[in-house]
Design a protein around this motif. Sequence first.
Motif, PDB file in Angstrom:
ATOM      1  N   HIS A   1       7.568   7.955   8.602  1.00 37.42           N
ATOM      2  CA  HIS A   1       8.155   8.210   7.278  1.00 37.42           C
ATOM      3  C   HIS A   1       9.581   8.696   7.450  1.00 37.42           C
ATOM      4  CE1 HIS A   1       5.120   7.311   4.236  1.00 37.42           C
ATOM      5  NE2 HIS A   1       4.285   7.402   5.260  1.00 37.42           N
TER       6      HIS A   1
ATOM      7  N   HIS B   1       3.731   4.594  12.642  1.00 32.91           N
ATOM      8  CA  HIS B   1       3.902   4.541  11.184  1.00 32.91           C
ATOM      9  C   HIS B   1       4.788   5.740  10.827  1.00 32.91           C
ATOM     10  CE1 HIS B   1       1.965   4.149   7.004  1.00 32.91           C
ATOM     11  NE2 HIS B   1       2.530   5.350   6.939  1.00 32.91           N
TER      12      HIS B   1
ATOM     13  N   ARG C   1       0.842  -1.207   0.000  1.00 33.84           N
ATOM     14  CA  ARG C   1       0.000   0.000   0.000  1.00 33.84           C
ATOM     15  C   ARG C   1       0.876   1.256   0.000  1.00 33.84           C
ATOM     16  NH1 ARG C   1      -0.871   4.661   2.591  1.00 33.84           N
ATOM     17  NH2 ARG C   1      -0.701   3.667   4.635  1.00 33.84           N
ATOM     18  N   ASP C   2       1.505   1.580   1.129  1.00 30.92           N
ATOM     19  CA  ASP C   2       2.327   2.794   1.161  1.00 30.92           C
ATOM     20  C   ASP C   2       3.555   2.608   0.257  1.00 30.92           C
ATOM     21  OD1 ASP C   2       3.063   5.353   1.985  1.00 30.92           O
ATOM     22  OD2 ASP C   2       2.553   4.969   4.063  1.00 30.92           O
TER      23      ASP C   2
ATOM     24  N   ASN D   1       9.181   4.685   3.976  1.00 32.25           N
ATOM     25  CA  ASN D   1       8.712   4.352   5.327  1.00 32.25           C
ATOM     26  C   ASN D   1       9.849   3.696   6.108  1.00 32.25           C
ATOM     27  OD1 ASN D   1       6.289   4.397   3.516  1.00 32.25           O
ATOM     28  ND2 ASN D   1       5.221   3.878   5.376  1.00 32.25           N
TER      29      ASN D   1
HETATM   30 ZN    ZN Z   1       2.318   6.621   5.229  1.00 31.15          ZN
END
Ligand code: ZN
Length: 520
Positions: free
Chosen positions: A205, A203, A14-15, A239
Amino acid sequence: MDNKRIYIFDTTLRDGEQSPGVNLNTHEKIEIGKQLQKLGVDVIEAGFPMASTGDFEAVKAIAEKIKGVTICGLSRAVFADIDRAWEALKAAEQPRIHTFIATSDIHMVHKLRMTRQQVLEAAVAAVKHAKQYTGDVEFSAEDASRSDLDFLCQVLEAVITAGATTVNIPDTVGYATPGEFEQFIKNIIDRVPNIHKARVSVHCHNDLGLAVANSLAAVTSGAAQIECTINGIGERAGNASLEEVVMALHTRKDKYNITTGINTVEIYRTSRLVSNLTGMKVQANKAIVGKNAFAHESGIHQDGVLKERSTYEIMSPELVGLNVSNIVLGKHSGRHAISGRLAELGYTLDESELNKAFKKFKSLADKKKEVTDEDLIALVEEEVRSIPATYELDYIHISSGSRVIPTATLSLKKDGKFLEDAACGEGPVDAIYKAVEKITGFQSTLLYYNLSAVTGGKDALGEVTVKIQPFGSSKVYLGRGVSTDILEASAKAYINAVNKVVVDTEGKTLQENLTGEKGI
Ligand code: ZN
Ligand code: KIV
């Protein structure tokens, strides 16, 4: 102190897939999903079903095919998104709906144009709506690290009351520093009265290169889930890298006293698969999975390692699945030796895949004295396990030099028929791509071309990666090819990309509008 178990939430599909230029098809996503399951992640975030039909189909296929792990789909805090996510997820053994809305003033004022009260209400309504479908609901407060702490805590308390079982605290723009983020998570855990009813997730980055450090800082404050991606791919600078988080926790168990469910020996293979399928190369000095991560160059270091590995190695390459074999594979090696080595490298092939791999190995061994593990892996991933080939390269002939017009003559096989044509170009690669276009009828813009050697030596396999954008499409397709002949590798890479266009729904529509293909 009790050993604590941390949950690894993988968001590569996804990311990670939001990385610029990355576009995985359903077949490739399933391939990665299966490998993530082997790796032992707790949650696979398979995509954002509302984002596109392709994303929806991929999440649905993963939910149907991959069992024994939680499959998650992302949705905004909007009912239609949540309904679509559930539609994709409902066949999963353990489905999770992940819903999010931004809680920072910057995002609420400028992006959402919503008041705090409206955001609070939307978050609660979204969680309640998702809860009708599944008990496993994750809520993310986007841009949490730049949000007002009191408001964030108010939202978290409300969504937990509404039924959220995981609350995620993203450092969406990679702004936090480790000390600050550690304190931030601690404050949240201290202030939200019902926090014990949910799992706290982070989560992070990597805009400042601090994603892994911030994630590790958060677990020391009580975060129980880390969201990360293979090779650290993702939006902008990416990420937190799964392999770095996991190996830091493993290697510094003395400090963290934390375990994960990750089978570390699958790390290298997963990294390679993701790099191959996304076309995002891993930098040589990347921690854990880079080409140089376990290479010792200086004489002093080599001497130390030969005497005692722990002098310069804090973890063994075998622990992440980097095996160095003593057996040399070459043209006299038999089927048994190849299947044995492939099994040691973690590839269990079925009968027909093994036959194909052996045939490819023999033809490579005729050209190359020693076939290395990297060669074998490249053969399996690019020639044996690649998507169904609508077009296959039959032969290629190139005429090129400093005083001739580069010309390529090609024959491609499709449905048992041989399609042949020739074209001139500005260079041999251009001529090849023009000939492929003439044969298939697909016109594309070549956005990216990369040639690298799989191993060292004059007889090394050349590996070509291309990205093409078909005329009339907004999508980008990645193709890869390997051969000891770099022009043949270039042709194979381009044909591989065209084959991906053909299997894609959008490509099928494009092809229906074509009249140019030979033999149709
Ligand atoms: Zn993200
Ligand atoms: O970075 C972010 O905030 C996200 C959320 C959707 C979790 O990706």
